[in-house]
Design an enzyme around this catalytic site. Sequence first.
Site, mmCIF file in Angstrom:
data_model
loop_
_atom_site.group_PDB
_atom_site.id
_atom_site.type_symbol
_atom_site.label_atom_id
_atom_site.label_comp_id
_atom_site.label_asym_id
_atom_site.label_seq_id
_atom_site.Cartn_x
_atom_site.Cartn_y
_atom_site.Cartn_z
ATOM 1 N N HIS A 49 -24.445 26.837 -27.095
ATOM 2 C CA HIS A 49 -24.585 28.259 -27.346
ATOM 3 C C HIS A 49 -26.061 28.621 -27.514
ATOM 4 O O HIS A 49 -26.892 27.771 -27.849
ATOM 5 C CB HIS A 49 -23.798 28.652 -28.591
ATOM 6 C CG HIS A 49 -22.314 28.613 -28.378
ATOM 7 N ND1 HIS A 49 -21.423 29.085 -29.298
ATOM 8 C CD2 HIS A 49 -21.566 28.172 -27.318
ATOM 9 C CE1 HIS A 49 -20.188 28.936 -28.839
ATOM 10 N NE2 HIS A 49 -20.257 28.376 -27.637
ATOM 11 N N GLU A 98 -27.585 30.294 -29.807
ATOM 12 C CA GLU A 98 -28.085 30.052 -31.162
ATOM 13 C C GLU A 98 -28.419 28.579 -31.361
ATOM 14 O O GLU A 98 -29.428 28.232 -31.971
ATOM 15 C CB GLU A 98 -27.040 30.480 -32.204
ATOM 16 C CG GLU A 98 -26.569 31.911 -32.067
ATOM 17 C CD GLU A 98 -25.337 32.081 -31.184
ATOM 18 O OE1 GLU A 98 -24.539 32.989 -31.479
ATOM 19 O OE2 GLU A 98 -25.166 31.314 -30.211
ATOM 20 N N CYS A 114 -20.542 32.360 -33.158
ATOM 21 C CA CYS A 114 -19.244 31.744 -33.421
ATOM 22 C C CYS A 114 -19.328 31.017 -34.767
ATOM 23 O O CYS A 114 -20.409 30.885 -35.350
ATOM 24 C CB CYS A 114 -18.865 30.770 -32.298
ATOM 25 S SG CYS A 114 -19.804 29.223 -32.315
ATOM 26 N N CYS A 156 -21.811 27.966 -34.745
ATOM 27 C CA CYS A 156 -23.213 28.407 -34.796
ATOM 28 C C CYS A 156 -23.545 29.017 -36.155
ATOM 29 O O CYS A 156 -24.624 28.795 -36.700
ATOM 30 C CB CYS A 156 -23.504 29.410 -33.678
ATOM 31 S SG CYS A 156 -23.501 28.674 -32.036
#
Length: 158
Positions: A83, A85, A111, A114
């Site tokens: 992801h 992040e 999410c 993260c």
Amino acid sequence: MSSADEKRPKWEEYFMDIARLVSRRSTCMRRRVGAVLVKDKRILASGYNGAPTGLTHCESVGCLREEKGIPSGQRHELCRGLHAEQNAIIQAAYHGISIAGSTLFCTTLPCSICFKMLVNAGIHEVVYEEGYPDELTESFMKEAEIIMTKFHEKGDQL
């Protein structure tokens, strides 16, 4: 205020514009996400979602999540990509940059995986543009001491 100042974007708009630009590098077939870590009005690191360096991009091999019909916000581990992040945090660590006390500007609400990483990395605030269907993130947001701010285009709320 001069006319030049009126044309300049507010800091929040500037950093979200950069997060949107970063998202254009994404190789994810489902969602393009960009993230920028900022402290004292300076960019510390950025990231976008996609396969790890040196691995084949989803664009080339297909999306396992699509093939298996996995809805957004579920079974995050069944994805070859990282992801945005996560990539921003990794980039900072790789270059020895402390991100404690920084703000994350992200095109999408993190999410739950993260979000947990952001908590332990010492992120002070998350400014996000779009929501994300992860119920666990919602419950973590209530517990964590991270300031959560939904970005509004014209800087209405910021």
